[in-house]
Design an enzyme around this catalytic site. Structure first.
Site: not given
Ligand code: ACO
Length: 321
Positions: A111, A248, A278
């Protein structure tokens, strides 16, 4: 002094929407649980190859910069879900966008990947190796999901986002960053298996995203907070100098806790997790594009970005627009 100015940005989110209510038809969960624990209302899913998502995002970023694919001399594709193990997926993007003279490689920091990619492209532009780079954050983690596991089935979305960086004498682009990796607990978030290559021996059914949510939650906040503090210090800025924070998008509660810890109002924070979930390496890239589209980022804006992912990688970065 040479800087790597961001001159173009673009995103590609697949059109197919998977809502919380639809997920609750096949695993034991509810819209209420997902929204209250994560902030996610729906996510995008796709069966097209990662290179196609990445190519579209890159083409849009290059067009926004007013360039042609052939102007690009570096393609960095940040992903954990490339089309195949060999060859790299960046080479497919390089071909698809017509950047025939460009170097092209994949980079996996999960990520956090997009911020690692921006750091690498900036360094290569600053040392004179490259003039115009496209950095893409793209993932389709839904490929790895065991759809019978409610813990992971609700969290992830597919997508891609990209920026073009060009050599410039103007003070702009990444002006400070802190990258790191908290390896003490590197095994609390993992996908075991051979990679996204699928043939008669391998299918996506062999995968499972395994993670310890509460431990990641805690380490994500500490990792991003420490990295942001360090990046701000290197840039000689304080939280008050920041116009927008682009974190994020893993969990709305992580974002809110981070903002509180840093003493900044949520008004300054870009949030789009409710639409996309996500999206891993694409998350900061897509959120940055949308912050620009919404006019939250203006020429000269100071942007603080932060990410956290498997590894456990983390990053904080100050970008001047
Ligand atoms: N629907 C309903 N109940 C669920 C679901 C679901 N989808 N998933 C888990 N539960 C249950 C669990 O079984 C558990 O039940 P129990 O108390 O009877 O055992 C209960 O909900 C609480 O589970 P926790 O895992 O403690 O829930 P938590 O509040 O921590 O939320 C979450 C889980 C959302 C994953 C959170 O921990 C989190 O966001 N962690 C950080 C981000 C993360 O781990 N993301 C995945 C990795 S990718 C990354 O971003 C780095």
């Amino acid at each position: 002094m040479t800087y790597a100015k961001i001159t173009g940005w673009g995103k590609c989110v697949p059109p197919t929407v998977l809502t919380n209510a639809e997920i609750s038809n096949f695993v034991e969960t509810t819209d209420e649980w997902i929204v209250s624990r994560t902030g996610i209302e729906e996510r995008r899913v796709t069966h097209v190859q990662l290179s196609e998502l990445a190519t579209l995002a890159a083409k849009r970023a290059i067009a926004a910069a007013g360039l042609q694919g052939s102007d690009i001399d570096l393609v960095i594709l940040c992903t954990a879900s490339g089309d195949s193990l060999i060859p790299n997926t960046a080479s497919a993007v390089q071909r698809n966008i017509g950047a025939h003279q460009a170097a092209a490689f994949d980079s996996n920091a999960a990520c956090t990947g997009f911020l690692y990619g921006i750091q690498m492209a900036t360094a290569l532009i600053q040392n004179g190796s490259n003039q115009r780079a496209v950095v893409i954050g793209a993932d389709r983690l839904n490929y790895f999901i065991n759809w019978a596991d409610r813990a992971s089935a609700v969290l992830f979305g597919d997508g891609a986002g990209a920026v073009v960086l060009e050599a410039s004498t103007e003070k702009s682009g990444m002006i400070a960053s802190k990258l790191g990796c908290d390896t003490e607990k590197r095994d609390i978030l993992e996908v075991q298996g051979p990679g996204t290559y699928v043939d008669r021996f391998h299918t996506s059914a062999c995968y499972n995203v395994a993670f310890e949510g509460p431990e990641i939650f805690k380490r994500a906040i500490n990792g991003m907070n420490g990295a942001c503090t360090s990046a701000l210090e290197s840039a000689g800025l304080s939280g008050d100098d920041i116009d927008v924070i682009v974190p994020h998008q893993a969990n709305l509660r992580i974002i809110q806790t981070l903002a509180k810890k840093m003493g900044v109002s949520m008004d300054k924070v870009m949030v789009n997790i409710e639409k996309y979930g996500n999206t891993s390496a694409a998350s900061v890239a897509i959120a940055l594009c949308e912050a620009v589209e919404q006019g939250r980022v203006q020429p000269g804006s100071n942007i603080l970005t932060a990410a956290f992912g498997a590894g456990l990688t983390y990053a904080g970065m100050v970008i001047k627009w």
